[in-house]
Design a protein around this motif. Structure first.
Motif, mmCIF file in Angstrom:
data_model
loop_
_atom_site.group_PDB
_atom_site.id
_atom_site.type_symbol
_atom_site.label_atom_id
_atom_site.label_comp_id
_atom_site.label_asym_id
_atom_site.label_seq_id
_atom_site.Cartn_x
_atom_site.Cartn_y
_atom_site.Cartn_z
ATOM 1 N N VAL A 76 45.000 -42.104 -4.623
ATOM 2 C CA VAL A 76 44.306 -42.549 -5.827
ATOM 3 C C VAL A 76 44.748 -41.651 -6.980
ATOM 4 C CG1 VAL A 76 42.071 -42.888 -6.941
ATOM 5 C CG2 VAL A 76 42.335 -43.394 -4.500
ATOM 6 N N ILE A 79 40.828 -43.358 -11.815
ATOM 7 C CA ILE A 79 39.640 -44.194 -11.686
ATOM 8 C C ILE A 79 38.984 -44.248 -13.050
ATOM 9 C CG2 ILE A 79 37.367 -44.480 -10.642
ATOM 10 C CD1 ILE A 79 38.387 -42.920 -8.216
ATOM 11 N N VAL A 88 40.793 -48.959 -10.446
ATOM 12 C CA VAL A 88 41.337 -47.939 -9.555
ATOM 13 C C VAL A 88 42.844 -48.107 -9.484
ATOM 14 C CG1 VAL A 88 41.362 -47.041 -7.179
ATOM 15 C CG2 VAL A 88 39.214 -47.859 -8.191
ATOM 16 N N GLU A 89 43.580 -46.998 -9.681
ATOM 17 C CA GLU A 89 45.033 -47.003 -9.560
ATOM 18 C C GLU A 89 45.430 -46.228 -8.322
ATOM 19 O OE1 GLU A 89 47.222 -45.758 -13.007
ATOM 20 O OE2 GLU A 89 45.817 -46.752 -14.362
ATOM 21 N N ILE A 90 46.370 -46.797 -7.571
ATOM 22 C CA ILE A 90 46.903 -46.138 -6.379
ATOM 23 C C ILE A 90 48.417 -46.097 -6.500
ATOM 24 C CG2 ILE A 90 47.268 -46.376 -3.881
ATOM 25 C CD1 ILE A 90 44.467 -47.474 -3.671
ATOM 26 N N VAL A 106 33.301 -48.713 -5.747
ATOM 27 C CA VAL A 106 33.980 -47.419 -5.874
ATOM 28 C C VAL A 106 33.059 -46.306 -5.368
ATOM 29 C CG1 VAL A 106 34.894 -45.721 -7.516
ATOM 30 C CG2 VAL A 106 35.501 -48.132 -7.739
ATOM 31 N N LEU A 111 35.444 -43.131 -3.567
ATOM 32 C CA LEU A 111 36.802 -42.922 -4.072
ATOM 33 C C LEU A 111 36.837 -41.841 -5.140
ATOM 34 C CD1 LEU A 111 38.075 -46.608 -4.395
ATOM 35 C CD2 LEU A 111 38.607 -44.942 -2.604
ATOM 36 N N VAL A 113 39.967 -39.338 -7.416
ATOM 37 C CA VAL A 113 41.379 -39.061 -7.689
ATOM 38 C C VAL A 113 41.854 -38.001 -6.703
ATOM 39 C CG1 VAL A 113 43.004 -38.122 -9.368
ATOM 40 C CG2 VAL A 113 41.237 -39.733 -10.110
ATOM 41 N N ALA A 117 44.020 -43.571 0.095
ATOM 42 C CA ALA A 117 43.405 -44.890 0.150
ATOM 43 C C ALA A 117 44.507 -45.897 0.424
ATOM 44 C CB ALA A 117 42.692 -45.219 -1.165
ATOM 45 N N ILE A 128 40.894 -52.485 -1.705
ATOM 46 C CA ILE A 128 41.047 -51.056 -1.502
ATOM 47 C C ILE A 128 40.280 -50.645 -0.257
ATOM 48 C CG2 ILE A 128 40.655 -48.760 -2.482
ATOM 49 C CD1 ILE A 128 42.634 -50.402 -4.096
ATOM 50 N N ARG A 130 39.385 -47.236 2.126
ATOM 51 C CA ARG A 130 39.418 -45.775 2.175
ATOM 52 C C ARG A 130 40.094 -45.365 3.465
ATOM 53 N NH1 ARG A 130 34.413 -41.566 1.732
ATOM 54 N NH2 ARG A 130 35.670 -39.759 2.242
#
Length: 131
Positions: A76, A79, A88-90, A106, A111, A113, A117, A128, A130
């Motif tokens: 991650v 967020i 959310v960015e992955i 979230v 979640l 940073v 994930a 998403i 976990r």
């Protein structure tokens, strides 16, 4: 009050009718018989059992509860929380994936940073998980 057959209960719980029958035989799900002799589960009892089942399953962190197969394990990287929604960015190797989901999701996933994930993609949806 609505009652459900073993087959209907199985479908709602996401298990096979055989599994639902075994649970009923073991006394995990309270059942009664109707005038035709079919085993039925009261709606309130089924609702309570489904919550209990979900809580018990939540402790199994290795299981994936989705059929979405295009998995991108990563980290991650960002967020952004709004009042209701979240972004959310992955970063999964060379792939940057962005998912819009609820703030509640979230928070339930915990979640943050920097944590691992998995982004799961099906058509235009990104799920998403976990790790």
């Amino acid at each position: 009050m609505q009652s459900y057959t073993i087959g209907q209960a199985a479908r709602l719980l996401g298990v096979s009718p055989d599994t639902a029958r075994r649970w009923a035989d073991a006394g995990r799900m309270a059942t009664h018989r109707d005038e035709a002799g079919r085993r039925l589960i009261d709606g309130r009892d089924l609702a309570a059992f489904s919550v209990e089942l979900a809580r018990a399953g939540a402790s199994d962190e290795d299981a994936s509860y989705t059929s979405v197969r295009n998995a991108f394990p990563g980290i991650v990287t960002a967020i952004k929380l709004g009042d209701v929604a979240a972004q959310v960015e992955i970063q999964a190797g060379p792939h940057r994936l962005v998912s819009l989901l609820t703030r509640e999701a979230v928070e339930e996933l915990g979640l943050e940073v920097g944590m691992e994930a998995t982004a799961r993609v099906k058509s235009t949806n990104v799920h998403i998980d976990r790790v």
